[in-house]
Design a protein around this motif. Sequence first.
Motif, PDB file in Angstrom:
ATOM      1  N   ASP A   1       0.617  -1.286  -0.059  1.00 49.95           N
ATOM      2  CA  ASP A   1      -0.130   0.034   0.065  1.00 49.95           C
ATOM      3  C   ASP A   1       0.888   1.265   0.041  1.00 49.95           C
ATOM      4  OD1 ASP A   1      -2.329  -1.405   0.116  1.00 49.95           O
ATOM      5  OD2 ASP A   1      -2.534  -1.299   2.303  1.00 49.95           O
ATOM      6  N   LEU A   2       1.720   1.182   0.906  1.00 50.02           N
ATOM      7  CA  LEU A   2       2.837   2.399   0.895  1.00 50.02           C
ATOM      8  C   LEU A   2       3.645   2.631  -0.386  1.00 50.02           C
ATOM      9  CD1 LEU A   2       3.873   4.738   2.918  1.00 50.02           C
ATOM     10  CD2 LEU A   2       5.620   3.224   3.249  1.00 50.02           C
ATOM     11  N   LEU A   3       4.079   1.623  -0.759  1.00 48.81           N
ATOM     12  CA  LEU A   3       4.618   1.750  -2.354  1.00 48.81           C
ATOM     13  C   LEU A   3       3.784   2.340  -3.363  1.00 48.81           C
ATOM     14  CD1 LEU A   3       6.626  -1.543  -2.147  1.00 48.81           C
ATOM     15  CD2 LEU A   3       7.803   0.656  -2.370  1.00 48.81           C
ATOM     16  N   GLU A   4       2.582   1.789  -3.280  1.00 51.43           N
ATOM     17  CA  GLU A   4       1.707   2.415  -4.318  1.00 51.43           C
ATOM     18  C   GLU A   4       1.124   3.834  -4.096  1.00 51.43           C
ATOM     19  OE1 GLU A   4      -2.242   3.524  -5.884  1.00 51.43           O
ATOM     20  OE2 GLU A   4      -1.829   3.115  -3.665  1.00 51.43           O
TER      21      GLU A   4
ATOM     22  N   VAL B   1      11.483   7.817   3.541  1.00 54.73           N
ATOM     23  CA  VAL B   1      10.523   7.574   4.311  1.00 54.73           C
ATOM     24  C   VAL B   1      10.422   6.267   4.902  1.00 54.73           C
ATOM     25  CG1 VAL B   1       7.728   7.647   4.159  1.00 54.73           C
ATOM     26  CG2 VAL B   1       9.270   9.250   2.564  1.00 54.73           C
ATOM     27  N   ASN B   2      10.354   6.313   6.293  1.00 56.94           N
ATOM     28  CA  ASN B   2      10.270   5.140   7.079  1.00 56.94           C
ATOM     29  C   ASN B   2       8.970   4.373   7.050  1.00 56.94           C
ATOM     30  OD1 ASN B   2      12.854   5.652   7.911  1.00 56.94           O
ATOM     31  ND2 ASN B   2      12.382   6.523   9.958  1.00 56.94           N
TER      32      ASN B   2
ATOM     33  N   ALA C   1       5.976   9.880   7.457  1.00 52.80           N
ATOM     34  CA  ALA C   1       4.926   9.152   6.626  1.00 52.80           C
ATOM     35  C   ALA C   1       3.601   9.727   6.724  1.00 52.80           C
ATOM     36  CB  ALA C   1       5.048   7.794   6.609  1.00 52.80           C
ATOM     37  N   ARG C   2       3.390   9.661   8.440  1.00 53.18           N
ATOM     38  CA  ARG C   2       2.131  10.255   8.770  1.00 53.18           C
ATOM     39  C   ARG C   2       1.862  11.723   8.276  1.00 53.18           C
ATOM     40  NH1 ARG C   2      -0.998   7.291  11.671  1.00 53.18           N
ATOM     41  NH2 ARG C   2      -0.271   5.305  12.688  1.00 53.18           N
TER      42      ARG C   2
END
Length: 313
Positions: free
Chosen positions: A216-219, A231-232, A283-284
């Motif tokens: 999800d984060l990569l997308e 980005v952690n 990231a947040r």
Amino acid sequence: MKRICVIGGSRYFGRVLVQRLQATGHRVTVINRGSTRPPAGVEHLVADRDDEAALITALGSRSFDVVVDQVCYTPVQAAIAARAFNGRTRRYVMTSTIEVYDPASAALPAVPPGTPVPEETVDPATWLVRTDLTWHDAAYLQAHYAEGKRQAEAVFAQHYGFAFATLRSAHVLGGGAAEFTGRLQHYTERITRGAKITVHAEALPTVFVHYEELADLLEWAATRTDATGPVNACSDGLLDVHGLGAVIAAQTGRKAVYRRVAAGEPASPFSFDRHYAMSNARARELGFTFSHITDWLPGAVAEALAVTASATS
């Protein structure tokens, strides 16, 4: 719709990423050495990323909005990719690792124990690159995995040919048989059998991420943000090896049995004698919301236990 190239993307969270990009209408191209084909409808280019001429030939005249690099481990690989994709993409996203923060692998700024490690602890824009080292040697690369990732990040960050973001992944869990590291399986098998697990006498907590959440984060990084730099990527919540063992023990009805060793001695995966658990605050702030580890860890353990049961039946 974006034109997205994924280098790797043939297994685990990379394969999930490709499926999600395709499902949301993006035009996806996968580059790998040909051992695994991508899903139907995804363009497949066969090339060895270590062979610059072959990579450029495979790319032909193609250009992309974003490149997502899942399998970059050395500054040599990064330099080849930086040259090959220069002028072919506006944005480059690399999958990196929590290991870049490991204080045992480099002289890094001290972080007080218990303080989540921020991205600026390792700045790829200023990190020294040494492409002359023996990165081609498998044993050397294995021994210098964290430094290889740091230097790979640095090549892209200092290239200036495209915008660059690096996602530093926590320890990835979940997926049952798809989880190729075998680390969670190590615990489920040993606790199921009542075998001892080697841990440090003062094991420190670390951070984890579910493989689908990492996809999800990569997308998100490829399609929904223009953020650059490190980005952690980790779920909320710290967990040490004893907490992990407790979750497994609760599902098996067996007690986790430990053999304790001193700091500096070899131990089981996820037993750490030094602190480098990451912060996901950046990231947040950029708009990505993580789950808490307790939301998904019991399910990941159940998947691993099912694999263990299948292997022993």
